[in-house]
Design a protein around this motif. Structure first.
Motif, PDB file in Angstrom:
ATOM      1  N   ALA A  87       0.832  -1.188   0.000  1.00 54.49           N
ATOM      2  CA  ALA A  87       0.000   0.000   0.000  1.00 54.49           C
ATOM      3  C   ALA A  87       0.860   1.228   0.000  1.00 54.49           C
ATOM      4  CB  ALA A  87      -0.886   0.020   1.235  1.00 54.49           C
ATOM      5  N   GLU A  88       1.920   1.229   0.729  1.00 56.70           N
ATOM      6  CA  GLU A  88       2.817   2.368   0.786  1.00 56.70           C
ATOM      7  C   GLU A  88       3.380   2.617  -0.586  1.00 56.70           C
ATOM      8  OE1 GLU A  88       5.430   2.802   4.688  1.00 56.70           O
ATOM      9  OE2 GLU A  88       6.693   2.300   2.926  1.00 56.70           O
ATOM     10  N   LYS A  89       3.863   1.456  -1.142  1.00 57.78           N
ATOM     11  CA  LYS A  89       4.482   1.597  -2.437  1.00 57.78           C
ATOM     12  C   LYS A  89       3.485   2.117  -3.457  1.00 57.78           C
ATOM     13  CE  LYS A  89       8.262  -1.608  -1.990  1.00 57.78           C
ATOM     14  NZ  LYS A  89       8.675  -3.015  -1.962  1.00 57.78           N
ATOM     15  N   ILE A  90       2.255   1.606  -3.441  1.00 60.50           N
ATOM     16  CA  ILE A  90       1.233   2.040  -4.368  1.00 60.50           C
ATOM     17  C   ILE A  90       0.918   3.514  -4.135  1.00 60.50           C
ATOM     18  CG2 ILE A  90      -1.222   1.844  -4.991  1.00 60.50           C
ATOM     19  CD1 ILE A  90      -0.841  -1.212  -4.458  1.00 60.50           C
ATOM     20  N   ILE A  91       0.637   3.854  -2.880  1.00 59.00           N
ATOM     21  CA  ILE A  91       0.298   5.225  -2.559  1.00 59.00           C
ATOM     22  C   ILE A  91       1.416   6.121  -2.979  1.00 59.00           C
ATOM     23  CG2 ILE A  91      -0.047   6.869  -0.646  1.00 59.00           C
ATOM     24  CD1 ILE A  91      -1.592   4.519   0.668  1.00 59.00           C
ATOM     25  N   LYS A  92       2.676   5.696  -2.646  1.00 60.06           N
ATOM     26  CA  LYS A  92       3.815   6.523  -3.001  1.00 60.06           C
ATOM     27  C   LYS A  92       3.830   6.760  -4.504  1.00 60.06           C
ATOM     28  CE  LYS A  92       7.496   5.875   0.334  1.00 60.06           C
ATOM     29  NZ  LYS A  92       8.521   4.984   0.782  1.00 60.06           N
ATOM     30  N   LYS A  93       3.577   5.693  -5.245  1.00 59.53           N
ATOM     31  CA  LYS A  93       3.614   5.797  -6.698  1.00 59.53           C
ATOM     32  C   LYS A  93       2.460   6.635  -7.236  1.00 59.53           C
ATOM     33  CE  LYS A  93       3.685   2.670 -10.578  1.00 59.53           C
ATOM     34  NZ  LYS A  93       3.277   1.398 -11.038  1.00 59.53           N
ATOM     35  N   GLU A  94       1.241   6.532  -6.706  1.00 59.46           N
ATOM     36  CA  GLU A  94       0.064   7.236  -7.117  1.00 59.46           C
ATOM     37  C   GLU A  94       0.161   8.717  -6.823  1.00 59.46           C
ATOM     38  OE1 GLU A  94      -3.094   6.223  -8.686  1.00 59.46           O
ATOM     39  OE2 GLU A  94      -1.807   4.501  -9.152  1.00 59.46           O
ATOM     40  N   LEU A  95       0.679   8.988  -5.631  1.00 57.59           N
ATOM     41  CA  LEU A  95       0.702  10.365  -5.218  1.00 57.59           C
ATOM     42  C   LEU A  95       1.913  11.106  -5.686  1.00 57.59           C
ATOM     43  CD1 LEU A  95      -0.670  10.026  -1.627  1.00 57.59           C
ATOM     44  CD2 LEU A  95      -1.913  10.710  -3.673  1.00 57.59           C
ATOM     45  N   SER A  96       2.661  10.471  -6.531  1.00 62.02           N
ATOM     46  CA  SER A  96       3.809  11.141  -7.051  1.00 62.02           C
ATOM     47  C   SER A  96       3.420  12.164  -8.056  1.00 62.02           C
ATOM     48  CB  SER A  96       4.795  10.149  -7.645  1.00 62.02           C
ATOM     49  OG  SER A  96       4.185   9.271  -8.468  1.00 62.02           O
ATOM     50  N   LYS A  97       2.248  12.167  -8.679  1.00 66.48           N
ATOM     51  CA  LYS A  97       1.792  13.185  -9.550  1.00 66.48           C
ATOM     52  C   LYS A  97       0.668  13.933  -8.885  1.00 66.48           C
ATOM     53  CE  LYS A  97       1.431   9.873 -12.915  1.00 66.48           C
ATOM     54  NZ  LYS A  97       0.775   9.069 -13.695  1.00 66.48           N
ATOM     55  N   ASP A  98       0.546  15.335  -9.276  1.00 65.72           N
ATOM     56  CA  ASP A  98      -0.439  16.184  -8.666  1.00 65.72           C
ATOM     57  C   ASP A  98      -1.838  15.865  -9.129  1.00 65.72           C
ATOM     58  OD1 ASP A  98       1.402  17.521  -7.109  1.00 65.72           O
ATOM     59  OD2 ASP A  98       1.463  19.297  -8.460  1.00 65.72           O
ATOM     60  N   SER A  99      -1.869  15.577 -10.425  1.00 67.31           N
ATOM     61  CA  SER A  99      -3.191  15.253 -10.942  1.00 67.31           C
ATOM     62  C   SER A  99      -3.801  14.071 -10.337  1.00 67.31           C
ATOM     63  CB  SER A  99      -3.123  15.089 -12.457  1.00 67.31           C
ATOM     64  OG  SER A  99      -2.258  14.067 -12.732  1.00 67.31           O
ATOM     65  N   SER A 100      -3.014  13.165 -10.193  1.00 66.71           N
ATOM     66  CA  SER A 100      -3.519  11.944  -9.562  1.00 66.71           C
ATOM     67  C   SER A 100      -3.857  12.183  -8.127  1.00 66.71           C
ATOM     68  CB  SER A 100      -2.560  10.835  -9.745  1.00 66.71           C
ATOM     69  OG  SER A 100      -1.329  11.042  -9.377  1.00 66.71           O
ATOM     70  N   GLN A 101      -2.981  13.069  -7.444  1.00 76.69           N
ATOM     71  CA  GLN A 101      -3.289  13.370  -6.066  1.00 76.69           C
ATOM     72  C   GLN A 101      -4.657  13.997  -5.936  1.00 76.69           C
ATOM     73  OE1 GLN A 101      -0.175  15.662  -4.028  1.00 76.69           O
ATOM     74  NE2 GLN A 101       1.048  13.835  -3.977  1.00 76.69           N
ATOM     75  N   LYS A 102      -4.817  15.084  -6.837  1.00 74.30           N
ATOM     76  CA  LYS A 102      -6.085  15.783  -6.844  1.00 74.30           C
ATOM     77  C   LYS A 102      -7.231  14.886  -7.147  1.00 74.30           C
ATOM     78  CE  LYS A 102      -8.283  19.737  -8.197  1.00 74.30           C
ATOM     79  NZ  LYS A 102      -8.826  20.537  -8.963  1.00 74.30           N
ATOM     80  N   LYS A 103      -7.001  13.957  -8.090  1.00 72.01           N
ATOM     81  CA  LYS A 103      -8.020  13.002  -8.448  1.00 72.01           C
ATOM     82  C   LYS A 103      -8.357  12.151  -7.311  1.00 72.01           C
ATOM     83  CE  LYS A 103      -9.382   9.601 -11.660  1.00 72.01           C
ATOM     84  NZ  LYS A 103      -9.390   8.369 -11.835  1.00 72.01           N
ATOM     85  N   TYR A 104      -7.385  11.638  -6.557  1.00 69.86           N
ATOM     86  CA  TYR A 104      -7.577  10.828  -5.421  1.00 69.86           C
ATOM     87  C   TYR A 104      -8.368  11.522  -4.352  1.00 69.86           C
ATOM     88  CZ  TYR A 104      -6.476   7.796  -1.436  1.00 69.86           C
ATOM     89  OH  TYR A 104      -6.583   7.016  -0.352  1.00 69.86           O
ATOM     90  N   VAL A 105      -8.003  12.827  -4.124  1.00 70.69           N
ATOM     91  CA  VAL A 105      -8.735  13.594  -3.137  1.00 70.69           C
ATOM     92  C   VAL A 105     -10.191  13.713  -3.563  1.00 70.69           C
ATOM     93  CG1 VAL A 105      -8.930  15.826  -1.939  1.00 70.69           C
ATOM     94  CG2 VAL A 105      -6.726  14.762  -2.319  1.00 70.69           C
ATOM     95  N   ASP A 106     -10.361  14.024  -4.871  1.00 69.08           N
ATOM     96  CA  ASP A 106     -11.722  14.117  -5.375  1.00 69.08           C
ATOM     97  C   ASP A 106     -12.502  12.854  -5.197  1.00 69.08           C
ATOM     98  OD1 ASP A 106     -11.313  16.746  -6.008  1.00 69.08           O
ATOM     99  OD2 ASP A 106     -10.986  16.279  -8.186  1.00 69.08           O
ATOM    100  N   ASP A 107     -11.837  11.825  -5.534  1.00 73.95           N
ATOM    101  CA  ASP A 107     -12.476  10.499  -5.323  1.00 73.95           C
ATOM    102  C   ASP A 107     -12.910  10.308  -3.901  1.00 73.95           C
ATOM    103  OD1 ASP A 107     -12.347   9.766  -8.026  1.00 73.95           O
ATOM    104  OD2 ASP A 107     -10.607   8.490  -7.700  1.00 73.95           O
ATOM    105  N   LEU A 108     -11.954  10.592  -2.988  1.00 73.66           N
ATOM    106  CA  LEU A 108     -12.238  10.418  -1.567  1.00 73.66           C
ATOM    107  C   LEU A 108     -13.455  11.231  -1.152  1.00 73.66           C
ATOM    108  CD1 LEU A 108      -8.752  10.355   0.201  1.00 73.66           C
ATOM    109  CD2 LEU A 108     -10.393   8.516   0.022  1.00 73.66           C
TER     110      LEU A 108
END
Lengths: 335, 165
Positions: B136-157
């Protein structure tokens, strides 16, 4: 086994003896004299001053006399006879022999005759034989608790018979005091009877003097050992009315004497009668002088001798038994 | 009559000789004879009695022997049956012991196995948890390495939260 053999021999000897009676008698009257049967019989049954075994064979016996005048006289009876055994008419020492009796030639002389007659000689013989026999029987008992042998085995049953079947049941508890007398009596009578059957023997137990003295012994013993019940029964019989007592007293007194007298007569009569019968049958031979009578008489006498042998035992038994009964009655306790 | 008159001489001698005979025979014959007869009779009686006694004793001894034999037999039987019982009970005990032991061993083994299983399970769980966290760390680390994806993730949440409202 020994005793049966002995017994057979004994019987055979007796038979031979009986048959020799004829020899004795035939010699007696062989010389053609007139045969007097009564005289012959009396001569054999009565006592004598000499012992005539056969005619001509005479043993003289000592004559013992006590006379008032001459004191004690002892001489041989042969002095009274001549060489042919005929009595001397003049006698000897003032005495002469007359029909088997000794007579004083002097009618007034008083004397006591203690001669050793034929019967006294036989008495001494019987007593000697008894002493020899029973001392040798007694000797057999010196070994303790051993089985009886020989003569001991022959007499032991008889002694036990006298003790257990004659003396003990009739006298009772204290029989032992009387046993020696009873045994002597029994065997004396038995020996006397049997010896009397021998040829030429004297008629000892058939002599009234002998039976009288034996009865006298029983009489004395009975009355001396009688207790107070015995005398009370005689003089004042208890349990009956007084008149009856008076009547019974003489009867009882007679009874005291009739008992021994019956003993005396019974033995005397039985033995003497036996001798007379035997001699009569033998005498027939000399009266008829025929072979037939001789043979028949001989057979008869042999049979009678066997009967006499039985009588010898029975009379000894009866005399001893009645003596025991009388003593037993005199000594029994009151009932 | 002569037959019936007792001769004085014979009477005299008969009495004297009979008394002598009575004396001699009583003393030297009848006394020893009757004494030893009595003694012998007593001896025979005693012997018979003792023989009888001996016989009785023999019977007694035989009875006693039989009793003893019977007793011995009984005792033997008792001993045998006792021994059998004892051996049986010993066998039973041994069996039971063995069973108990076996049960104990088995239950111990079961316990050990259980605890080992639990331990192993725990280990597996822990390892799995660590591994999933790592992943999970590795995945999260990899996912959150880009802003868009971060923003997307937040939006999703946010969307997720709103949806759940």
């Amino acid at each position: 086994m020994v005793s049966t053999k002995f017994f057979k021999k004994f019987l055979l000897t007796l038979l031979i003896c009986f048959s020799t009676n004829f020899l004795v008698l035939s010699a007696d009257k062989a010389e053609g004299e007139d045969f007097n049967m009564g005289e012959m019989i009396m001569h054999h049954v009565l006592d004598d001053y000499q012992y005539e075994i056969m005619h001509g064979l005479v043993i003289p016996l000592p004559v013992i006399l006590y006379t008032e005048k001459n004191g004690l006289l002892i001489f041989s009876s042969s002095n009274l006879f001549d060489d042919d055994h005929v009595p001397l008419e003049e006698g000897y020492n003032g005495f002469k022999y007359y029909h088997g009796k000794l007579k004083s030639i002097d009618q007034d002389a008083s004397y006591v005759d203690l001669s050793i007659t034929k019967n006294v000689a036989f008495l001494i013989l019987t007593a000697t034989l008894m002493i020899l026999v029973f001392l040798s029987v007694a000797k057999g008992y010196s070994k303790k608790n051993s089985a009886p042998k020989g003569i001991q085995a022959l007499f032991e049953p008889v002694i036990i018979f006298v003790r257990d079947d004659i003396v003990k049941p009739n006298i009772g508890e204290n029989y032992e005091k009387y046993l020696p007398y009873m045994l002597t009596l029994f065997f004396f009578i038995f020996f006397g009877n049997v010896l009397g059957l021998m040829p030429g023997a004297a008629n000892l137990t058939g002599n009234i003097a002998v039976t009288l003295s034996l009865a006298l012994f029983t009489f004395l013993i009975t009355n001396f050992s009688g207790n107070k019940h015995y005398w009370k029964h005689i003089f004042w019989t208890p349990g009956i009315p007084i008149i009856m007592r008076v009547i019974i007293l003489p009867i009882e007194l007679i009874g005291v004497f009739s008992k021994p007298i019956s003993l005396m007569i019974r033995l005397f009569a039985a033995i003497t009668a036996g001798h007379i019968v035997l001699l009569s049958f033998i005498g027939l031979i000399f009266i008829f002088q025929s072979y037939f009578v001789g043979v028949m008489s001989a057979l008869f006498v042999v049979g009678l001798n066997l009967v006499e042998l039985m009588v010898a035992g029975i009379q000894a038994y009866v005399f001893t038994m009645f003596s025991s009964v009388y003593i037993g009655l005199a000594t029994e306790d009151g009932h | 009559m002569e037959l019936l008159t007792p001769g004085t001489g014979l009477l005299f001698w008969q009495i004297i000789i009979f008394l002598i005979l009575l004396f001699i025979l009583s003393k030297y014959a009848w006394k020893p004879i009757t004494d030893s007869l009595k003694e012998r009779e007593k001896f025979i009686e005693d012997s018979l009695e003792s023989a009888k006694k001996a016989e009785e004793e023999l019977v007694n001894i035989q009875n006693k022997n039989e009793e003893l034999i019977a007793e011995a037999r009984k005792e033997r039987e008792m001993i045998l049956s006792d021994a059998k019982k004892l051996s049986n009970s010993m066998k039973d005990e041994a069996k039971e012991n063995a069973k108990e032991m076996a049960d104990k061993i088995i239950s111990d083994a079961k316990k050990v196995i259980e605890s080992e299983k639990d331990k192993a399970m725990n280990d597996v769980k822990n390892t799995l948890a660590e591994l999933s966290i790592d992943i999970a760390e590795k995945i999260i680390k990899k996912e959150l390495s880009k802003d868009s994806s971060q923003k997307k993730y937040v939006d999703d949440l946010i969307k997720e939260i709103n949806n759940s409202k």
